[in-house]
Design an enzyme around this catalytic site. Structure first.
Site, PDB file in Angstrom:
ATOM      1  N   CYS A 138      70.605 100.597  81.401  1.00 36.09           N
ATOM      2  CA  CYS A 138      69.836  99.856  80.584  1.00 36.09           C
ATOM      3  C   CYS A 138      68.377  99.963  80.968  1.00 36.09           C
ATOM      4  O   CYS A 138      67.369 100.245  80.364  1.00 36.09           O
ATOM      5  CB  CYS A 138      70.196  98.587  80.357  1.00 36.09           C
ATOM      6  SG  CYS A 138      70.278  97.317  81.820  1.00 36.09           S
ATOM      7  N   HIS A 152      70.482  92.456  81.862  1.00 35.80           N
ATOM      8  CA  HIS A 152      70.601  93.529  80.878  1.00 35.80           C
ATOM      9  C   HIS A 152      68.872  93.556  80.227  1.00 35.80           C
ATOM     10  O   HIS A 152      68.355  92.399  79.960  1.00 35.80           O
ATOM     11  CB  HIS A 152      71.687  93.229  79.951  1.00 35.80           C
ATOM     12  CG  HIS A 152      71.743  94.568  78.911  1.00 35.80           C
ATOM     13  ND1 HIS A 152      71.848  95.867  79.329  1.00 35.80           N
ATOM     14  CD2 HIS A 152      71.886  94.318  77.521  1.00 35.80           C
ATOM     15  CE1 HIS A 152      72.074  96.598  78.022  1.00 35.80           C
ATOM     16  NE2 HIS A 152      71.926  95.461  77.001  1.00 35.80           N
ATOM     17  N   GLU A 160      69.228 100.106  73.139  1.00 34.80           N
ATOM     18  CA  GLU A 160      69.658  99.729  74.582  1.00 34.80           C
ATOM     19  C   GLU A 160      70.812 100.992  74.974  1.00 34.80           C
ATOM     20  O   GLU A 160      71.430 101.563  74.245  1.00 34.80           O
ATOM     21  CB  GLU A 160      70.283  98.372  74.470  1.00 34.80           C
ATOM     22  CG  GLU A 160      71.705  98.344  73.585  1.00 34.80           C
ATOM     23  CD  GLU A 160      72.528  97.031  73.550  1.00 34.80           C
ATOM     24  OE1 GLU A 160      72.167  96.508  74.465  1.00 34.80           O
ATOM     25  OE2 GLU A 160      73.244  96.903  72.619  1.00 34.80           O
TER      26      GLU A 160
END
Length: 262
Positions: free
Chosen positions: A181, A227, A239
């Site tokens: 990520c 994240h 993402e």
């Protein structure tokens, strides 16, 4: 095969019962527009713009129709697969094993069919998830989000991240074909000449904080400290979500922290 096993297999098959409705969009040829002489130049400009919009809508219709057709095919395939497992199991319920070997074979088939039915359901869910992501990407394209200026660093980062859709998530990867990520966000901004820290735990301190009501494409979005996503407009983010998934467009959460790189 026990009655309980048959019931489990039947419930799995029932997920795909019935015929999936035929759902397609009319992506027929566009309506011709006249370009007769003698009309004002402003008319031609408006006509050209509407013609381009109609062509774009028809391309989206064609893409959506193709996705729906694949979804219907997936539904039929899953129905056939789960039905075959269920029919075989029902046949086994009438088989009375007359020896230990036969009993062991029956148990083996029982376990294999339960595993096969589970595999069919999970595969159908994965395919449905992929179709949903494709539809979400089309929705993003059609809603025309208000992007930053074309040559701004935020716009360049957004376009770079979107160019990586479909690339696999790999923990620790920083591109250009595999990402985790924070690796995706760092790589996207690097294409715009902006250096971000490597990990999510450092990136959450990059730039300045922004309230959710003022989020703009290019902002870093943190659904939690582990994240990071990249805002792309219209309440959507791009993402690299997790292992086993690919770079994708997702909805932005409600409880998020947002940072704007400087």
């Amino acid at each position: 095969m026990t009655a309980a096993d048959v019931e489990i297999l039947s419930r799995a098959h029932a997920l795909f019962a019935g015929q999936s409705p035929a759902a397609t969009l009319d992506a027929a040829g566009g309506v011709p527009m006249s370009s007769a002489d003698g009309l004002p130049a402003a008319y031609h400009r408006v006509a050209d713009r509407h013609r381009a919009e109609l062509d774009r809508a028809q391309r989206v219709d064609a893409d959506v129709s193709a996705i729906l057709a694949r979804a219907q095919r997936d539904h039929r395939e899953a129905r056939q697969q789960t039905r075959a497992v269920l029919d075989a199991a029902r046949t086994d319920t009438f088989a009375a094993p007359d020896s230990p070997v036969a009993q062991r074979e029956l148990v083996r088939r029982r376990a294999a069919r339960l595993r096969a039915q589970q595999a069919h359901v999970l595969a159908a869910r994965r395919r449905a998830r992929r179709r949903l992501l494709l539809l979400r990407a089309l929705r993003y394209r059609t809603r025309r989000p208000r992007l930053p200026a074309p040559n701004s660093r935020a716009a360049l980062a957004v376009r770079a991240a979107l160019s990586r859709l479909g690339c696999p998530y790999v923990w620790g990867a920083t591109g250009p074909d595999r990402f985790d990520c924070s690796g995706l966000v760092q790589w996207a901004y690097a294409q715009a000449g902006v250096r971000l820290d490597r990990t999510t735990y450092d990136q959450i301190n990059d730039g300045v904080p922004v309230p959710r009501s003022q989020v703009r494409p290019g902002d870093l979005v943190f659904p939690h400290t582990g994240h990071v996503q990249l805002a792309i407009g219209n309440g959507m983010v791009v993402e690299a979500p997790n292992a086993g998934a690919n770079v994708q467009i997702s909805r932005m959460g409600t409880a998020v922290a947002i940072r704007r790189p400087l």
